[in-house]
Write a protein that holds these residues in place. Structure first.
Motif, PDB file in Angstrom:
ATOM      1  N   GLY A   1      36.382  46.140  50.051  1.00 38.08           N
ATOM      2  CA  GLY A   1      35.844  44.954  50.708  1.00 38.08           C
ATOM      3  C   GLY A   1      34.921  44.131  49.833  1.00 38.08           C
ATOM      4  O   GLY A   1      34.230  43.232  50.321  1.00 38.08           O
TER       5      GLY A   1
ATOM      6  N   THR B   1      36.299  38.024  41.914  1.00 33.91           N
ATOM      7  CA  THR B   1      36.036  36.916  42.837  1.00 33.91           C
ATOM      8  C   THR B   1      36.836  35.648  42.547  1.00 33.91           C
ATOM      9  O   THR B   1      37.065  34.846  43.447  1.00 33.91           O
ATOM     10  CB  THR B   1      34.538  36.549  42.848  1.00 33.91           C
ATOM     11  OG1 THR B   1      34.144  36.138  41.537  1.00 33.91           O
ATOM     12  CG2 THR B   1      33.700  37.737  43.306  1.00 33.91           C
TER      13      THR B   1
ATOM     14  N   GLN C   1      38.939  45.248  46.010  1.00 35.64           N
ATOM     15  CA  GLN C   1      39.576  44.664  47.196  1.00 35.64           C
ATOM     16  C   GLN C   1      39.603  45.694  48.326  1.00 35.64           C
ATOM     17  O   GLN C   1      39.234  45.388  49.459  1.00 35.64           O
ATOM     18  CB  GLN C   1      40.998  44.220  46.846  1.00 35.64           C
ATOM     19  CG  GLN C   1      41.770  43.640  48.007  1.00 35.64           C
ATOM     20  CD  GLN C   1      41.486  42.182  48.214  1.00 35.64           C
ATOM     21  OE1 GLN C   1      41.171  41.462  47.277  1.00 35.64           O
ATOM     22  NE2 GLN C   1      41.584  41.728  49.436  1.00 35.64           N
TER      23      GLN C   1
ATOM     24  N   VAL D   1      30.561  38.083  49.481  1.00 36.17           N
ATOM     25  CA  VAL D   1      30.031  39.270  48.799  1.00 36.17           C
ATOM     26  C   VAL D   1      29.289  38.798  47.556  1.00 36.17           C
ATOM     27  O   VAL D   1      29.804  38.015  46.763  1.00 36.17           O
ATOM     28  CB  VAL D   1      31.152  40.267  48.425  1.00 36.17           C
ATOM     29  CG1 VAL D   1      30.607  41.387  47.567  1.00 36.17           C
ATOM     30  CG2 VAL D   1      31.818  40.815  49.680  1.00 36.17           C
TER      31      VAL D   1
ATOM     32  N   GLU E   1      35.788  40.066  49.221  1.00 40.46           N
ATOM     33  CA  GLU E   1      35.734  39.151  50.359  1.00 40.46           C
ATOM     34  C   GLU E   1      34.768  38.000  50.085  1.00 40.46           C
ATOM     35  O   GLU E   1      33.772  38.177  49.380  1.00 40.46           O
ATOM     36  CB  GLU E   1      35.274  39.905  51.614  1.00 40.46           C
ATOM     37  CG  GLU E   1      36.179  41.038  52.023  1.00 40.46           C
ATOM     38  CD  GLU E   1      37.563  40.582  52.434  1.00 40.46           C
ATOM     39  OE1 GLU E   1      37.674  39.538  53.092  1.00 40.46           O
ATOM     40  OE2 GLU E   1      38.530  41.276  52.073  1.00 40.46           O
ATOM     41  N   PRO E   2      35.044  36.827  50.660  1.00 35.88           N
ATOM     42  CA  PRO E   2      34.090  35.719  50.523  1.00 35.88           C
ATOM     43  C   PRO E   2      32.712  36.129  51.032  1.00 35.88           C
ATOM     44  O   PRO E   2      32.600  36.851  52.028  1.00 35.88           O
ATOM     45  CB  PRO E   2      34.688  34.620  51.403  1.00 35.88           C
ATOM     46  CG  PRO E   2      36.146  34.957  51.489  1.00 35.88           C
ATOM     47  CD  PRO E   2      36.217  36.465  51.441  1.00 35.88           C
TER      48      PRO E   2
END
Length: 102
Positions: free
Chosen positions: A29, A63, A26, A35, A32-33
């Protein structure tokens, strides 16, 4: 190997609980949506030397969180789990009755 067993092995190999690894992802990064799994797998391989199977278990946690599909719960075989909720806080702290809870 059950999903939970993969996560327990990740903890044993890295010294970090699945929740701790997810928090690091997290911060980087990687949760994140958009990835891609390949990006997460590359990070896990480079920093923790995790292979694809263990890495994909962590990709799911990073995720999608701690819930898994009920189709594997209570099933015999390599990918059967006792619960649809995964324990992310370390094998040593998992309550004895965790698998029967969910």
């Amino acid at each position: 190997m059950s999903f939970q067993a993969y996560l327990d092995a990740v903890e044993q190999k890295t010294g970090l609980t699945p929740r701790e690894l997810a928090a690091i992802a997290q911060q980087r990064g990687l949760a994140e949506p958009g990835v891609k799994a390949g990006e997460i797998l590359a990070w896990l391989k480079q920093d923790y030397d995790l292979g694809r199977g263990h890495g994909m278990a962590m990709v799911h946690v990073i995720t999608k969180g701690a819930r898994i599909d009920d189709k594997h719960v209570g099933k015999a075989g390599a990918h059967g789990d006792e619960s649809s909720e995964l324990w992310l806080d370390g094998a040593a702290s998992r309550p004895a009755d965790w698998g029967s809870r969910g």
